[in-house]
Motif scaffolding. Sequence first.
Motif, short mmCIF file in Angstrom:
data_model
loop_
_atom_site.label_atom_id
_atom_site.label_comp_id
_atom_site.label_asym_id
_atom_site.label_seq_id
_atom_site.Cartn_x
_atom_site.Cartn_y
_atom_site.Cartn_z
N GLU A 1 0.81 -1.22 0.00
CA GLU A 1 0.00 0.00 0.00
C GLU A 1 0.85 1.27 0.00
O GLU A 1 0.38 2.33 -0.41
N SER A 2 2.12 1.14 0.46
CA SER A 2 2.98 2.33 0.42
C SER A 2 3.84 2.36 -0.85
O SER A 2 4.82 3.10 -0.93
N SER A 3 3.47 1.51 -1.83
CA SER A 3 4.15 1.45 -3.13
C SER A 3 5.56 0.88 -3.07
O SER A 3 6.35 1.04 -4.00
N LYS A 4 5.89 0.20 -1.95
CA LYS A 4 7.19 -0.49 -1.89
C LYS A 4 7.12 -1.72 -2.82
O LYS A 4 6.14 -2.46 -2.81
N LEU A 5 8.20 -1.92 -3.59
CA LEU A 5 8.25 -3.02 -4.56
C LEU A 5 8.85 -4.28 -3.94
O LEU A 5 9.90 -4.22 -3.30
N TYR A 6 8.17 -5.41 -4.12
CA TYR A 6 8.63 -6.69 -3.58
C TYR A 6 8.77 -7.74 -4.69
O TYR A 6 7.98 -7.74 -5.65
N LEU A 7 9.69 -8.64 -4.49
CA LEU A 7 9.71 -9.89 -5.27
C LEU A 7 8.53 -10.72 -4.75
O LEU A 7 8.39 -10.92 -3.54
N ALA A 8 7.67 -11.22 -5.66
CA ALA A 8 6.50 -11.99 -5.24
C ALA A 8 6.50 -13.35 -5.92
O ALA A 8 7.53 -13.82 -6.43
N ASP A 9 5.37 -14.01 -5.92
CA ASP A 9 5.14 -15.30 -6.59
C ASP A 9 6.14 -16.36 -6.13
O ASP A 9 6.16 -16.69 -4.95
N GLU A 10 6.99 -16.88 -7.02
CA GLU A 10 7.86 -18.01 -6.67
C GLU A 10 9.13 -17.99 -7.51
O GLU A 10 9.16 -17.37 -8.58
N ILE A 11 10.16 -18.65 -7.01
CA ILE A 11 11.33 -18.99 -7.85
C ILE A 11 11.54 -20.48 -7.65
O ILE A 11 11.91 -20.93 -6.55
N THR A 12 11.26 -21.26 -8.68
CA THR A 12 11.27 -22.73 -8.59
C THR A 12 11.76 -23.32 -9.91
O THR A 12 11.95 -22.58 -10.89
N PRO A 13 11.89 -24.65 -9.99
CA PRO A 13 12.24 -25.25 -11.29
C PRO A 13 11.14 -25.06 -12.34
O PRO A 13 11.37 -25.27 -13.52
N ASP A 14 9.93 -24.62 -11.92
CA ASP A 14 8.88 -24.26 -12.89
C ASP A 14 9.25 -22.97 -13.62
O ASP A 14 8.84 -22.78 -14.77
N SER A 15 9.95 -22.08 -12.91
CA SER A 15 10.11 -20.72 -13.43
C SER A 15 11.57 -20.39 -13.81
O SER A 15 11.88 -19.24 -14.11
N CYS A 16 12.44 -21.41 -13.77
CA CYS A 16 13.85 -21.18 -14.15
C CYS A 16 14.29 -22.24 -15.16
O CYS A 16 13.71 -23.32 -15.22
N ARG A 17 15.34 -21.94 -15.90
CA ARG A 17 16.05 -23.01 -16.63
C ARG A 17 17.38 -23.23 -15.92
O ARG A 17 18.16 -22.29 -15.75
N LEU A 18 17.61 -24.46 -15.50
CA LEU A 18 18.79 -24.82 -14.70
C LEU A 18 19.46 -26.03 -15.33
O LEU A 18 18.83 -27.09 -15.46
#
Length: 238
Positions: A185-202
């Motif tokens: 609500e104060s417009s601070k930016l956050y990393l959200a959602d997820e970081i997983t093998p679904d969302s990366c190439r490793l």
Amino acid sequence: MKLIYEGKAKKIYDDFKTVKGQPTVIMEFKDSLTAFNAQKKGQFSQKGQLNLKFSQKVFEMLSEKGVAHHVVEVLDQNRIRVLKLKMLPVEVVVRNKTAGSLAQRLGFAEGIQLKKPLVEFYLKNDTLQDPLLTENQIETLEIMTFDEIKAAQVLALKINLELLQFFNHVGVDLIDFKIEMGKDESSKLYLADEITPDSCRLWDQKTQEKLDKDVFRRDLGDVGEAYKKIAQKIGIEI
Ligand code: ADP
Ligand code: TMP
Ligand code: ASP
């Protein structure tokens, strides 16, 4: 507790709790797995808890490096409490080597080192299959402001630097990844959602074995085994 959203890999519930005055929601990681905008569907046992633990480990590492993220607490094997954020309407992709849609669209082989990390924005719109956006389009169509674009790029590149080191340490190449961001609500930016093998190439540095969702997308073998292997490499046991 009210189910407010069911996506391809997670469910979001609202139990109307606030933490330090900030609204929160509960995020549940499902065992399902989709590709090509859910045209291909799969699942494997314990996928949800594996991805939760994976994302949690990565987010904790990033937090130590000064990256603000949305997780408030882990509730159980499949559920976390997160800040309820106003999500930026884009997926932010960072690429270190050519692969996937970049390689396909421009006719490049996969695995070519890029001169510098490439940050791309894709509009979050399943009906349109998440089209690629230029910065000019984002600003002119008022999808995000110039300042939001710049802040998202800075955050994405910082996360990339930390992730590159983290995975390199366990003998894994981070080819590319997708993240989502949101504002409180104060417009601070956050990393959200997820970081997983679904969302990366490793890729395993020694064998070049793919240890991510491409195993499922491209029918390369047992996706559950690939996820367990990469989880083990970063110290997660399931
Ligand atoms: P999809 O919506 O692409 O099918 P998921 O199944 O992973 O993906 O659903 C999770 C949804 O939750 C996504 O739409 C994502 O943008 C949203 N989300 C992630 N983190 C937060 C947050 N902190 N607050 C509100 N929404 C979030
Ligand atoms: P791409 O090469 O298919 O554009 O994917 C780039 C990265 O983003 C890759 O690590 C996989 C991830 N990704 C998602 O997490 N969700 C998506 O919907 C897509 C298309 C890619
Ligand atoms: N996330 C998209 C889907 O679940 C596309 C992908 O990851 O390939 O369908």
